[in-house]
Design a protein around this motif. Structure first.
Motif: not given
Length: 426
Positions: A84-100
Protein backbone atom coordinates in the motif's frame (compact mmCIF):
# COMPACT_ATOMS: atom_id res chain seq x y z
CA UNK A 1 -36.85 5.70 43.77
CA UNK A 2 -34.25 3.86 45.79
CA UNK A 3 -32.12 5.50 48.43
CA UNK A 4 -28.51 6.45 47.82
CA UNK A 5 -26.25 3.46 47.29
CA UNK A 6 -22.48 3.45 47.70
CA UNK A 7 -20.49 3.31 44.47
CA UNK A 8 -19.48 -0.24 43.51
CA UNK A 9 -16.08 -0.71 41.93
CA UNK A 10 -14.49 -4.03 40.92
CA UNK A 11 -11.96 -5.39 43.35
CA UNK A 12 -8.34 -5.65 42.18
CA UNK A 13 -7.40 -9.19 41.11
CA UNK A 14 -5.48 -11.19 43.68
CA UNK A 15 -1.75 -10.56 43.42
CA UNK A 16 0.65 -12.87 41.65
CA UNK A 17 2.90 -14.89 43.88
CA UNK A 18 6.24 -13.27 44.70
CA UNK A 19 9.09 -13.93 42.30
CA UNK A 20 12.20 -15.83 43.41
CA UNK A 21 15.03 -13.54 44.36
CA UNK A 22 17.23 -14.97 41.63
CA UNK A 23 14.92 -13.42 39.04
CA UNK A 24 14.76 -9.91 40.53
CA UNK A 25 17.33 -8.57 38.09
CA UNK A 26 19.71 -9.47 35.31
CA UNK A 27 18.83 -10.76 31.87
CA UNK A 28 15.91 -12.83 33.20
CA UNK A 29 13.69 -9.87 34.14
CA UNK A 30 11.34 -8.15 31.67
CA UNK A 31 11.40 -4.45 32.58
CA UNK A 32 10.09 -2.79 29.41
CA UNK A 33 7.51 -3.21 26.67
CA UNK A 34 6.85 -1.97 23.17
CA UNK A 35 3.29 -1.55 21.91
CA UNK A 36 2.79 -1.83 18.15
CA UNK A 37 -0.41 0.03 17.27
CA UNK A 38 -2.37 0.75 14.12
CA UNK A 39 -3.65 4.23 15.01
CA UNK A 40 -7.09 2.97 16.09
CA UNK A 41 -8.00 3.49 19.73
CA UNK A 42 -9.94 0.22 20.00
CA UNK A 43 -6.90 -1.87 19.05
CA UNK A 44 -4.31 0.16 20.94
CA UNK A 45 -6.40 0.16 24.12
CA UNK A 46 -6.27 -3.64 24.13
CA UNK A 47 -2.47 -3.65 23.97
CA UNK A 48 -2.09 -0.96 26.61
CA UNK A 49 -4.64 -2.72 28.84
CA UNK A 50 -2.52 -5.87 28.78
CA UNK A 51 0.67 -3.89 29.41
CA UNK A 52 -1.03 -2.32 32.45
CA UNK A 53 -2.08 -5.74 33.74
CA UNK A 54 1.53 -6.91 33.40
CA UNK A 55 2.74 -4.04 35.58
CA UNK A 56 4.52 -2.13 32.80
CA UNK A 57 2.15 0.82 32.52
CA UNK A 58 4.95 3.36 32.98
CA UNK A 59 7.60 1.36 31.15
CA UNK A 60 6.39 1.06 27.57
CA UNK A 61 6.80 2.85 24.26
CA UNK A 62 4.20 3.07 21.51
CA UNK A 63 5.05 2.61 17.83
CA UNK A 64 2.51 2.73 15.03
CA UNK A 65 2.09 1.11 11.67
CA UNK A 66 1.03 4.15 9.65
CA UNK A 67 -1.10 3.35 6.61
CA UNK A 68 -1.76 6.04 3.96
CA UNK A 69 -5.24 7.53 4.24
CA UNK A 70 -7.60 9.60 2.14
CA UNK A 71 -8.96 9.28 -1.39
CA UNK A 72 -8.04 6.09 -3.24
CA UNK A 73 -6.19 4.83 -0.14
CA UNK A 74 -9.52 3.87 1.42
CA UNK A 75 -9.95 1.38 -1.44
CA UNK A 76 -6.44 -0.01 -0.95
CA UNK A 77 -6.75 -0.90 2.74
CA UNK A 78 -7.08 -4.61 1.91
CA UNK A 79 -3.50 -4.61 0.60
CA UNK A 80 -0.52 -5.42 2.83
CA UNK A 81 0.79 -2.19 4.39
CA UNK A 82 4.16 -2.40 2.60
CA UNK A 83 2.54 -2.70 -0.86
CA UNK A 84 0.00 0.00 0.00
CA UNK A 85 2.82 2.42 0.87
CA UNK A 86 4.63 1.68 -2.39
CA UNK A 87 1.50 2.44 -4.45
CA UNK A 88 0.88 5.63 -2.46
CA UNK A 89 4.49 6.71 -3.06
CA UNK A 90 4.16 6.06 -6.81
CA UNK A 91 0.95 8.13 -6.98
CA UNK A 92 2.69 11.04 -5.25
CA UNK A 93 5.75 10.82 -7.51
CA UNK A 94 3.84 10.45 -10.77
CA UNK A 95 1.03 12.93 -10.17
CA UNK A 96 2.77 15.20 -7.64
CA UNK A 97 0.79 18.36 -6.92
CA UNK A 98 -1.55 17.99 -9.89
CA UNK A 99 -5.29 18.31 -9.59
CA UNK A 100 -5.76 14.61 -10.45
CA UNK A 101 -3.21 13.64 -7.80
CA UNK A 102 -5.13 15.66 -5.23
CA UNK A 103 -8.34 13.86 -6.18
CA UNK A 104 -6.63 10.47 -5.84
CA UNK A 105 -5.34 11.43 -2.39
CA UNK A 106 -8.70 12.84 -1.29
CA UNK A 107 -7.46 16.42 -0.89
CA UNK A 108 -8.88 19.70 -2.08
CA UNK A 109 -6.58 20.97 -4.84
CA UNK A 110 -4.71 24.13 -3.82
CA UNK A 111 -1.83 25.11 -6.19
CA UNK A 112 1.37 25.57 -4.24
CA UNK A 113 4.90 26.46 -5.41
CA UNK A 114 6.48 24.07 -2.88
CA UNK A 115 5.80 20.54 -1.74
CA UNK A 116 7.31 19.30 1.50
CA UNK A 117 6.06 15.76 0.94
CA UNK A 118 5.22 15.29 4.62
CA UNK A 119 2.07 15.04 6.71
CA UNK A 120 1.64 17.56 9.49
CA UNK A 121 1.88 16.00 12.92
CA UNK A 122 3.45 12.71 11.91
CA UNK A 123 6.84 13.82 13.19
CA UNK A 124 5.55 13.25 16.73
CA UNK A 125 4.54 9.64 15.98
CA UNK A 126 7.05 6.82 16.24
CA UNK A 127 6.59 4.74 13.11
CA UNK A 128 7.10 1.03 13.69
CA UNK A 129 10.37 -0.23 12.21
CA UNK A 130 10.86 -3.95 12.84
CA UNK A 131 14.61 -3.87 12.18
CA UNK A 132 15.20 -0.97 14.56
CA UNK A 133 13.09 -2.50 17.36
CA UNK A 134 14.75 -5.92 16.94
CA UNK A 135 18.22 -4.32 16.90
CA UNK A 136 17.43 -2.41 20.11
CA UNK A 137 16.17 -5.62 21.76
CA UNK A 138 19.41 -7.45 20.93
CA UNK A 139 21.76 -4.58 21.82
CA UNK A 140 20.11 -3.79 25.16
CA UNK A 141 19.40 -7.36 26.24
CA UNK A 142 22.32 -7.64 28.69
CA UNK A 143 21.50 -4.27 30.28
CA UNK A 144 17.69 -4.17 30.18
CA UNK A 145 16.66 -7.81 29.84
CA UNK A 146 14.07 -9.20 27.41
CA UNK A 147 11.75 -6.88 25.48
CA UNK A 148 8.02 -7.54 25.63
CA UNK A 149 6.29 -6.71 22.33
CA UNK A 150 2.50 -6.36 22.30
CA UNK A 151 0.72 -5.79 18.98
CA UNK A 152 -2.95 -5.65 17.98
CA UNK A 153 -4.66 -5.45 14.62
CA UNK A 154 -4.14 -6.83 11.11
CA UNK A 155 -1.66 -4.14 10.05
CA UNK A 156 0.67 -4.97 12.95
CA UNK A 157 1.02 -8.70 12.21
CA UNK A 158 3.94 -8.46 9.77
CA UNK A 159 5.88 -6.03 12.01
CA UNK A 160 5.43 -8.11 15.17
CA UNK A 161 6.33 -11.38 13.44
CA UNK A 162 9.40 -9.77 11.85
CA UNK A 163 10.63 -8.58 15.24
CA UNK A 164 10.23 -12.13 16.55
CA UNK A 165 12.15 -13.65 13.62
CA UNK A 166 15.02 -11.13 13.89
CA UNK A 167 15.47 -11.30 17.68
CA UNK A 168 13.96 -14.64 18.80
CA UNK A 169 16.15 -14.92 21.90
CA UNK A 170 15.62 -11.37 23.08
CA UNK A 171 11.88 -10.72 22.75
CA UNK A 172 8.53 -12.13 23.83
CA UNK A 173 5.93 -11.22 21.19
CA UNK A 174 2.19 -11.15 21.91
CA UNK A 175 -0.26 -10.70 19.04
CA UNK A 176 -3.76 -9.61 20.09
CA UNK A 177 -6.57 -10.49 17.63
CA UNK A 178 -6.12 -13.69 15.67
CA UNK A 179 -3.57 -13.52 12.82
CA UNK A 180 -5.56 -16.26 10.99
CA UNK A 181 -2.46 -18.32 10.23
CA UNK A 182 1.18 -18.80 11.25
CA UNK A 183 0.60 -18.98 14.99
CA UNK A 184 4.20 -20.10 15.53
CA UNK A 185 5.38 -16.62 14.47
CA UNK A 186 4.40 -15.35 17.93
CA UNK A 187 5.07 -16.38 21.52
CA UNK A 188 1.43 -15.83 22.47
CA UNK A 189 -1.75 -15.06 20.54
CA UNK A 190 -4.66 -13.48 22.44
CA UNK A 191 -8.02 -13.77 20.71
CA UNK A 192 -11.74 -13.77 21.55
CA UNK A 193 -13.38 -17.19 21.64
CA UNK A 194 -15.89 -16.02 19.03
CA UNK A 195 -13.08 -15.79 16.44
CA UNK A 196 -13.48 -19.57 16.17
CA UNK A 197 -17.21 -19.33 15.42
CA UNK A 198 -16.82 -20.32 11.74
CA UNK A 199 -15.41 -23.67 12.87
CA UNK A 200 -18.49 -24.53 14.94
CA UNK A 201 -21.45 -26.52 13.58
CA UNK A 202 -23.77 -23.49 13.57
CA UNK A 203 -21.06 -21.31 12.05
CA UNK A 204 -20.51 -23.76 9.19
CA UNK A 205 -24.23 -23.68 8.43
CA UNK A 206 -24.36 -19.89 8.49
CA UNK A 207 -21.09 -18.90 6.77
CA UNK A 208 -20.31 -19.89 3.15
CA UNK A 209 -17.27 -22.15 2.83
CA UNK A 210 -15.34 -19.73 0.60
CA UNK A 211 -15.54 -17.03 3.28
CA UNK A 212 -14.46 -19.10 6.27
CA UNK A 213 -10.72 -18.78 5.62
CA UNK A 214 -11.02 -14.98 5.56
CA UNK A 215 -12.93 -14.55 8.81
CA UNK A 216 -11.65 -17.36 11.01
CA UNK A 217 -8.37 -19.05 11.98
CA UNK A 218 -7.05 -21.45 9.33
CA UNK A 219 -5.35 -23.83 11.75
CA UNK A 220 -6.25 -25.58 15.02
CA UNK A 221 -5.82 -23.81 18.33
CA UNK A 222 -2.30 -24.34 19.65
CA UNK A 223 -0.78 -24.09 23.12
CA UNK A 224 0.26 -20.46 22.66
CA UNK A 225 -3.33 -19.28 22.00
CA UNK A 226 -5.11 -17.57 24.91
CA UNK A 227 -8.86 -17.14 24.42
CA UNK A 228 -11.00 -14.40 25.97
CA UNK A 229 -14.74 -13.69 26.03
CA UNK A 230 -14.42 -10.13 24.76
CA UNK A 231 -11.83 -7.43 24.20
CA UNK A 232 -9.03 -6.39 26.54
CA UNK A 233 -9.15 -2.78 27.76
CA UNK A 234 -7.67 -0.27 30.19
CA UNK A 235 -10.64 -0.04 32.57
CA UNK A 236 -9.04 -2.04 35.38
CA UNK A 237 -9.74 -1.52 39.08
CA UNK A 238 -6.94 1.03 39.47
CA UNK A 239 -8.12 3.10 36.51
CA UNK A 240 -11.72 3.06 37.76
CA UNK A 241 -10.72 4.16 41.25
CA UNK A 242 -8.78 7.07 39.77
CA UNK A 243 -11.77 7.92 37.55
CA UNK A 244 -14.12 7.76 40.54
CA UNK A 245 -12.03 10.45 42.23
CA UNK A 246 -11.57 12.55 39.08
CA UNK A 247 -15.30 12.64 38.30
CA UNK A 248 -16.52 12.77 41.92
CA UNK A 249 -17.63 16.41 41.89
CA UNK A 250 -19.67 15.99 38.68
CA UNK A 251 -21.14 12.51 39.06
CA UNK A 252 -21.39 11.85 42.80
CA UNK A 253 -24.20 14.40 43.42
CA UNK A 254 -26.44 12.94 40.67
CA UNK A 255 -29.67 11.30 41.90
CA UNK A 256 -29.40 7.51 42.03
CA UNK A 257 -29.67 5.09 40.41
CA UNK A 258 -27.50 6.48 37.61
CA UNK A 259 -28.10 4.81 34.24
CA UNK A 260 -25.34 5.23 31.64
CA UNK A 261 -26.31 4.73 27.98
CA UNK A 262 -23.47 4.11 25.50
CA UNK A 263 -24.49 4.27 21.83
CA UNK A 264 -22.13 3.07 19.13
CA UNK A 265 -22.90 2.78 15.44
CA UNK A 266 -24.01 0.15 12.93
CA UNK A 267 -21.36 -2.16 11.47
CA UNK A 268 -21.46 -4.67 8.62
CA UNK A 269 -22.00 -7.43 11.20
CA UNK A 270 -24.53 -5.51 13.30
CA UNK A 271 -26.71 -3.38 11.05
CA UNK A 272 -29.33 -0.98 12.37
CA UNK A 273 -30.65 2.50 11.78
CA UNK A 274 -33.36 4.92 12.85
CA UNK A 275 -35.69 2.07 13.82
CA UNK A 276 -33.37 0.86 16.59
CA UNK A 277 -32.79 4.43 17.78
CA UNK A 278 -36.56 4.92 18.12
CA UNK A 279 -36.86 1.57 19.92
CA UNK A 280 -34.08 2.59 22.32
CA UNK A 281 -35.63 6.00 22.95
CA UNK A 282 -39.01 4.39 23.70
CA UNK A 283 -37.46 1.85 26.08
CA UNK A 284 -35.54 4.59 27.91
CA UNK A 285 -38.78 6.50 28.41
CA UNK A 286 -40.13 3.32 29.99
CA UNK A 287 -37.43 3.21 32.71
CA UNK A 288 -37.10 6.94 33.48
CA UNK A 289 -39.51 6.66 36.41
CA UNK A 290 -37.16 4.24 38.20
CA UNK A 291 -33.98 6.20 37.34
CA UNK A 292 -32.51 9.01 39.35
CA UNK A 293 -30.53 10.26 36.36
CA UNK A 294 -29.46 9.16 32.88
CA UNK A 295 -26.19 10.00 31.08
CA UNK A 296 -26.01 9.35 27.32
CA UNK A 297 -22.80 9.19 25.25
CA UNK A 298 -22.32 8.64 21.54
CA UNK A 299 -19.24 7.16 19.91
CA UNK A 300 -17.35 8.50 16.90
CA UNK A 301 -19.18 5.90 14.82
CA UNK A 302 -22.69 7.06 15.76
CA UNK A 303 -24.53 8.33 12.65
CA UNK A 304 -26.05 11.77 12.98
CA UNK A 305 -29.56 10.45 12.21
CA UNK A 306 -29.34 8.17 15.28
CA UNK A 307 -27.98 10.83 17.65
CA UNK A 308 -30.62 13.29 16.36
CA UNK A 309 -33.44 10.87 17.26
CA UNK A 310 -32.09 10.34 20.79
CA UNK A 311 -31.62 14.09 21.29
CA UNK A 312 -35.10 14.88 19.97
CA UNK A 313 -36.81 12.21 22.10
CA UNK A 314 -34.84 12.61 25.34
CA UNK A 315 -32.68 15.73 25.19
CA UNK A 316 -35.18 17.96 27.01
CA UNK A 317 -36.02 15.54 29.83
CA UNK A 318 -34.79 16.89 33.21
CA UNK A 319 -33.33 13.52 34.23
CA UNK A 320 -31.34 13.07 31.02
CA UNK A 321 -27.91 14.53 30.19
CA UNK A 322 -26.43 13.95 26.74
CA UNK A 323 -22.68 14.49 26.44
CA UNK A 324 -22.03 16.79 23.48
CA UNK A 325 -18.53 15.54 22.78
CA UNK A 326 -16.87 18.67 24.15
CA UNK A 327 -14.46 18.78 27.07
CA UNK A 328 -13.01 15.73 28.85
CA UNK A 329 -14.52 12.40 27.81
CA UNK A 330 -16.61 11.14 30.77
CA UNK A 331 -16.41 7.48 29.69
CA UNK A 332 -14.16 6.28 32.53
CA UNK A 333 -16.13 8.33 35.04
CA UNK A 334 -19.33 6.74 33.77
CA UNK A 335 -17.85 3.25 34.17
CA UNK A 336 -16.91 4.10 37.75
CA UNK A 337 -20.08 5.85 38.90
CA UNK A 338 -22.88 4.14 36.94
CA UNK A 339 -25.36 1.89 38.72
CA UNK A 340 -26.34 0.21 35.42
CA UNK A 341 -25.56 0.39 31.70
CA UNK A 342 -27.51 0.23 28.45
CA UNK A 343 -25.19 -0.43 25.49
CA UNK A 344 -25.78 -1.00 21.78
CA UNK A 345 -24.70 -4.47 20.63
CA UNK A 346 -22.24 -3.31 17.95
CA UNK A 347 -19.34 -2.55 20.30
CA UNK A 348 -17.40 -5.50 21.72
CA UNK A 349 -15.08 -3.11 23.58
CA UNK A 350 -17.82 -1.08 25.31
CA UNK A 351 -19.58 -4.27 26.40
CA UNK A 352 -16.32 -5.80 27.62
CA UNK A 353 -15.54 -2.72 29.71
CA UNK A 354 -19.00 -2.58 31.27
CA UNK A 355 -18.97 -6.32 32.04
CA UNK A 356 -15.73 -5.84 33.98
CA UNK A 357 -17.59 -3.76 36.59
CA UNK A 358 -19.99 -6.46 37.85
CA UNK A 359 -22.88 -3.99 37.45
CA UNK A 360 -26.08 -4.62 35.45
CA UNK A 361 -25.51 -4.40 31.69
CA UNK A 362 -28.46 -4.25 29.29
CA UNK A 363 -27.99 -4.70 25.53
CA UNK A 364 -29.92 -3.18 22.64
CA UNK A 365 -29.87 -4.70 19.16
CA UNK A 366 -28.22 -8.07 19.89
CA UNK A 367 -30.73 -9.79 17.59
CA UNK A 368 -29.29 -7.79 14.68
CA UNK A 369 -25.76 -9.18 15.09
CA UNK A 370 -24.65 -12.01 12.83
CA UNK A 371 -21.85 -14.52 12.49
CA UNK A 372 -19.26 -14.46 15.27
CA UNK A 373 -20.79 -11.35 16.83
CA UNK A 374 -24.03 -13.22 17.46
CA UNK A 375 -21.91 -15.89 19.20
CA UNK A 376 -20.33 -13.16 21.37
CA UNK A 377 -23.76 -11.88 22.41
CA UNK A 378 -24.94 -15.42 23.17
CA UNK A 379 -21.90 -16.05 25.39
CA UNK A 380 -22.55 -12.85 27.35
CA UNK A 381 -26.17 -13.87 27.96
CA UNK A 382 -25.34 -17.47 28.88
CA UNK A 383 -22.78 -16.29 31.43
CA UNK A 384 -25.30 -13.92 33.00
CA UNK A 385 -23.23 -10.86 32.11
CA UNK A 386 -25.94 -9.04 30.14
CA UNK A 387 -29.69 -8.94 29.69
CA UNK A 388 -31.76 -7.57 26.79
CA UNK A 389 -33.10 -4.05 27.36
CA UNK A 390 -36.91 -4.01 27.08
CA UNK A 391 -37.93 -0.76 28.78
CA UNK A 392 -39.87 -2.70 31.43
CA UNK A 393 -36.94 -2.88 33.89
CA UNK A 394 -37.00 -1.36 37.37
CA UNK A 395 -33.57 0.27 37.54
CA UNK A 396 -33.69 0.37 41.34
CA UNK A 397 -33.49 -3.44 41.34
CA UNK A 398 -29.83 -4.26 40.94
CA UNK A 399 -28.19 -7.57 39.98
CA UNK A 400 -24.60 -8.68 39.58
CA UNK A 401 -22.29 -11.41 38.28
CA UNK A 402 -18.62 -12.36 38.54
CA UNK A 403 -17.04 -9.52 36.53
CA UNK A 404 -14.78 -10.18 33.57
CA UNK A 405 -11.12 -9.79 34.56
CA UNK A 406 -9.69 -10.76 31.21
CA UNK A 407 -6.60 -8.53 31.12
CA UNK A 408 -5.54 -9.90 34.52
CA UNK A 409 -6.34 -13.47 33.42
CA UNK A 410 -4.31 -13.10 30.22
CA UNK A 411 -1.46 -11.47 32.17
CA UNK A 412 -1.33 -14.53 34.44
CA UNK A 413 -1.01 -16.81 31.40
CA UNK A 414 1.72 -14.57 29.95
CA UNK A 415 3.66 -14.72 33.21
CA UNK A 416 3.46 -18.51 33.10
CA UNK A 417 4.70 -18.57 29.50
CA UNK A 418 7.58 -16.25 30.42
CA UNK A 419 8.47 -18.51 33.36
CA UNK A 420 8.76 -21.46 30.97
CA UNK A 421 11.55 -19.53 29.24
CA UNK A 422 13.20 -18.71 32.56
CA UNK A 423 12.01 -15.09 32.37
CA UNK A 424 9.85 -13.11 34.76
CA UNK A 425 8.35 -9.63 35.12
CA UNK A 426 9.74 -7.15 37.60
Amino acid sequence: MSSMRPIRLPEPPSGFAGTPEIFEGGVNAVRRAVVIGNGFAGAENQSIGLVRALGLADKHSIYRVIRPRGGINEWLRWLPVSLHKIIDCVIKQVFGGSKFGAVLQGKRFVPSPTQNGGNVGLSSVLEADARQIAFSARENFEKDGPLLVVACGRDTISIASSIKSMAPNNVFVIQIQHPRSGLDRFDSVVTPEHDYYALTASGQQEIPRFLRGWISPREPRSKNVICTVGALHQADSTALRIAATTWHSELAPLPKPLLVVNIGGPTKHCRYGADLAKQLAGSLHGVLASCGSVRVSFSRRTPEKISDIILRELGDHPKVYVWDGKGPNPHMGHLAWADAFVITADSVSMLSEACSTGKPVYVVGAERCKWKFSAFQRTLRERGLVRPFTGLEDMSNSWSYPPLTEAADVAKRIREALAERGWTLR
